[in-house]
Design a protein around this motif. Structure first.
Motif, PDB file in Angstrom:
ATOM      1  N   LEU A 111     -64.103 -35.343 -11.714  1.00  0.00           N
ATOM      2  CA  LEU A 111     -64.057 -34.430 -12.845  1.00  0.00           C
ATOM      3  C   LEU A 111     -62.642 -33.893 -13.047  1.00  0.00           C
ATOM      4  CD1 LEU A 111     -65.728 -32.951 -15.006  1.00  0.00           C
ATOM      5  CD2 LEU A 111     -66.029 -31.106 -13.344  1.00  0.00           C
ATOM      6  N   GLY A 112     -62.000 -33.470 -11.975  1.00  0.00           N
ATOM      7  CA  GLY A 112     -60.627 -32.965 -12.073  1.00  0.00           C
ATOM      8  C   GLY A 112     -59.645 -34.034 -12.517  1.00  0.00           C
ATOM      9  N   GLY A 114     -60.353 -36.774 -14.204  1.00  0.00           N
ATOM     10  CA  GLY A 114     -60.652 -37.128 -15.590  1.00  0.00           C
ATOM     11  C   GLY A 114     -60.110 -36.105 -16.568  1.00  0.00           C
ATOM     12  N   THR A 115     -60.271 -34.836 -16.246  1.00  0.00           N
ATOM     13  CA  THR A 115     -59.752 -33.776 -17.105  1.00  0.00           C
ATOM     14  C   THR A 115     -58.233 -33.834 -17.177  1.00  0.00           C
ATOM     15  OG1 THR A 115     -61.631 -32.384 -16.509  1.00  0.00           O
ATOM     16  CG2 THR A 115     -59.730 -31.277 -17.473  1.00  0.00           C
ATOM     17  N   ALA A 116     -57.582 -34.016 -16.043  1.00  0.00           N
ATOM     18  CA  ALA A 116     -56.117 -34.121 -16.031  1.00  0.00           C
ATOM     19  C   ALA A 116     -55.650 -35.332 -16.823  1.00  0.00           C
ATOM     20  CB  ALA A 116     -55.614 -34.198 -14.594  1.00  0.00           C
ATOM     21  N   LEU A 118     -57.219 -36.789 -19.412  1.00  0.00           N
ATOM     22  CA  LEU A 118     -57.406 -36.512 -20.840  1.00  0.00           C
ATOM     23  C   LEU A 118     -56.343 -35.558 -21.376  1.00  0.00           C
ATOM     24  CD1 LEU A 118     -61.287 -36.206 -21.126  1.00  0.00           C
ATOM     25  CD2 LEU A 118     -59.825 -37.970 -22.130  1.00  0.00           C
ATOM     26  N   LEU A 119     -56.050 -34.513 -20.615  1.00  0.00           N
ATOM     27  CA  LEU A 119     -55.008 -33.584 -21.045  1.00  0.00           C
ATOM     28  C   LEU A 119     -53.652 -34.264 -21.123  1.00  0.00           C
ATOM     29  CD1 LEU A 119     -55.918 -30.292 -19.153  1.00  0.00           C
ATOM     30  CD2 LEU A 119     -55.906 -30.668 -21.624  1.00  0.00           C
ATOM     31  N   ARG A 122     -53.402 -36.457 -24.218  1.00  0.00           N
ATOM     32  CA  ARG A 122     -53.274 -35.699 -25.468  1.00  0.00           C
ATOM     33  C   ARG A 122     -51.902 -35.056 -25.594  1.00  0.00           C
ATOM     34  NH1 ARG A 122     -59.018 -33.747 -27.338  1.00  0.00           N
ATOM     35  NH2 ARG A 122     -59.959 -35.796 -27.090  1.00  0.00           N
TER      36      ARG A 122
END
Length: 133
Positions: A111-112, A114-116, A118-119, A122
């Motif tokens: 989760l961490g 994946g979030t990193a 995606l950020l 972007r």
């Protein structure tokens, strides 16, 4: 047949077994002492086995000196694993708890990450993209 070989050949079976067992135990102890003195992150018994292999290869130790003891130990090899198996079975319930923690930690890592990812994708758009300023 050399003189040393004839001496060991004349020993009775229990004496040959004890001599071989003494040699095997001496190499195991030597490996433990070497690992302890040098602080190597290896099992001492593995280092002792490597030393025994080198001694057999160079002829310092003769195979017939340890053959009776090695054959005897191989005959009861299954019994030598009983204490380790019992110890492992005692901690199976703890292993189930470790599995839950491992699952939680893996999910949090994914989760961490994946979030990193995606950020980062972007925030770091290529220069020619339509959304870049």
């Amino acid at each position: 047949m050399s003189g040393a070989a004839s001496v060991t050949a004349r020993l009775n079976a229990p004496a040959r077994f004890l001599m071989g067992l003494g040699i095997l135990m001496a190499f195991a102890a030597l490996g433990q002492a070497l690992v302890g003195a040098l602080g190597w992150p290896l099992p001492g018994s593995v280092v002792g086995m490597a030393l025994l292999w080198a001694a057999l290869g160079t002829g310092v130790v003769r195979l017939h000196w340890i053959a009776d003891a090695a054959d005897g130990l191989l005959g009861i090899l299954g019994l030598l694993f009983v204490p380790a198996t019992v110890g492992f079975l005692q901690f199976l319930s703890a292993g189930a708890a470790w599995g839950v923690w491992l699952l939680v930690m893996t999910a949090a890592l994914l989760l961490g990450a994946g979030t990193a990812g995606l950020l980062a994708s972007r925030l770091l758009r290529p220069e020619g993209s339509p959304e870049s300023p």
